[in-house]
Design an enzyme around this catalytic site. Structure first.
Site, PDB file in Angstrom:
ATOM      1  N   LYS A  11       0.848  -1.214   0.000  1.00 27.65           N
ATOM      2  CA  LYS A  11       0.000   0.000   0.000  1.00 27.65           C
ATOM      3  C   LYS A  11       0.869   1.243   0.000  1.00 27.65           C
ATOM      4  O   LYS A  11       2.047   1.203   0.378  1.00 27.65           O
ATOM      5  CB  LYS A  11      -0.935   0.018   1.214  1.00 27.65           C
ATOM      6  CG  LYS A  11      -0.252   0.046   2.596  1.00 27.65           C
ATOM      7  CD  LYS A  11       0.076   1.428   3.107  1.00 27.65           C
ATOM      8  CE  LYS A  11       0.860   1.387   4.411  1.00 27.65           C
ATOM      9  NZ  LYS A  11       1.768   2.437   4.691  1.00 27.65           N
ATOM     10  N   ASP A 146      -2.038  -2.025  10.130  1.00 30.36           N
ATOM     11  CA  ASP A 146      -2.259  -2.001   8.680  1.00 30.36           C
ATOM     12  C   ASP A 146      -2.864  -3.308   8.151  1.00 30.36           C
ATOM     13  O   ASP A 146      -3.225  -3.391   6.980  1.00 30.36           O
ATOM     14  CB  ASP A 146      -0.930  -1.763   7.939  1.00 30.36           C
ATOM     15  CG  ASP A 146      -0.420  -0.332   8.111  1.00 30.36           C
ATOM     16  OD1 ASP A 146      -1.214   0.529   8.525  1.00 30.36           O
ATOM     17  OD2 ASP A 146       0.760  -0.092   7.828  1.00 30.36           O
TER      18      ASP A 146
END
Ligand code: ATP
Length: 301
Positions: A11, A146
């Site tokens: 990401k 995350d």
């Protein structure tokens, strides 16, 4: 024996704001995260046996990574085993997890979180547990902030989300960014803990406006998106790691990037491009300058 192959995508943070400090010592964040097409390949093999107990074996193409409980993939497997390993048919066996990593380590790209998410998703399928994305995200929260985002984007069609709290409260975004990106990093990692330990000492001059950023994404308004692509952690990392500042300036001055930003706590910096040709050109310029650089996109796998 049952097996599964998965792609564990990394990401970038299109924006990152620190909104407070929590009682548990963590910071409250507000960040728009976007999945990218750079991924680790995860292969999970489960060999059940009658002996009872679960053995977890990890192998990876990055010899410096730990393959024991310090590895997030190992911890994900152990968590699934603790919760579901006593169910009929799952009681014992050997879990072999091999990880062909392409996402650079300790780079602000959620490489470890993506691997942990893939293991949760993979074992849910191999063991036919029937957990939905929300339930998997709740498990993922126990592994790291995350991990829920990585589960959301690996297990659904969503590619972007506004994350708040420690990063675990997710508002999936319907519209994703359709751009090419180039990721470049200097030859060292930056500790996320270190950055957060020092960030409170900074006066934050400009915060991202997430409502405007999300509106810009939905409307396809690049200018509105770029205006709000602000990562407040740059305040610390760019000041204390001269090489990251230099890299950001280089991507800005030597390539045709429409926007340049640091991802997470760094040290990876990414440039945004509308054309694949420009992105590939930028990637080769940065490689010629001896940076570790990758070309990727935000809308594919
Ligand atoms: P984030 O963006 O989520 O903060 P990151 O991309 O900065 O993460 P990682 O690549 O996840 O960082 O690595 C951070 C630390 O996690 C490293 O020091 C590494 O040793 C450890 N780690 C544990 N498991 C893994 C894994 N499967 N892949 C990469 N690093 C891992």
């Amino acid at each position: 024996m049952r097996e599964i192959y998965l792609k564990a995508c990394g990401k970038i943070n299109l924006s990152l704001d620190v909104t407070g400090v929590r009682q548990d010592g963590y910071h409250d964040l507000s960040t728009v995260m976007h999945s990218i097409s750079l991924y680790d390949r995860i292969h999970i093999v489960w060999e059940p046996n009658e002996e009872g107990g679960m053995q977890i074996r990890i192998c990876t193409n990055r010899p410096y990574l730990p393959v024991d409980e310090r590895n997030l993939a190992w911890r994900a497997a152990q968590l699934m085993n603790e919760r579901y390993g006593s169910q009929a048919g799952i009681e014992g066996g050997v879990l072999k997890i091999s990880m062909k990593k392409s996402i650079p380590v300790a780079a602000g790209l959620a490489g470890g979180s993506a691997d942990g998410a893939a293991v949760l998703i993979g074992l849910n399928r191999i063991w036919k547990l029937g957990l939905n994305t929300r339930q998997l995200c709740r498990l993922g929260e126990e592994l790291g902030s995350d991990v829920p985002f990585c589960i959301l984007t690996q297990n659904t069609r969503y590619r972007a989300a506004l994350a708040t709290g420690r990063g675990e409260h997710l508002q999936p975004l319907r519209k994703m960014m359709k751009k090419h990106i180039v990721l470049a990093k200097p030859p060292f990692g930056v500790s996320t803990k270190e950055v957060f330990r020092h960030i409170d000492a900074y006066e934050i001059p400009m915060h991202p406006d997430h409502r405007a950023l999300i509106h810009g994404l939905a409307a396809g308004d690049d200018e509105e998106v770029y205006r709000n692509m602000i990562n407040v952690l740059e305040l610390y990392t760019l000041e204390h790691y001269e090489a990251v500042k230099k890299l950001k300036d280089t991507v800005r001055s030597r390539t045709s990037a429409e926007k340049v930003l640091m991802s997470g706590s760094g040290p990876t910096v990414f440039g945004v491009y509308s054309s694949m040709k420009e992105a590939k050109k930028a990637c080769s310029i940065l490689r010629d300058l001896r940076y570790e650089a990758y070309w990727a996109s935000t809308d594919g796998r």
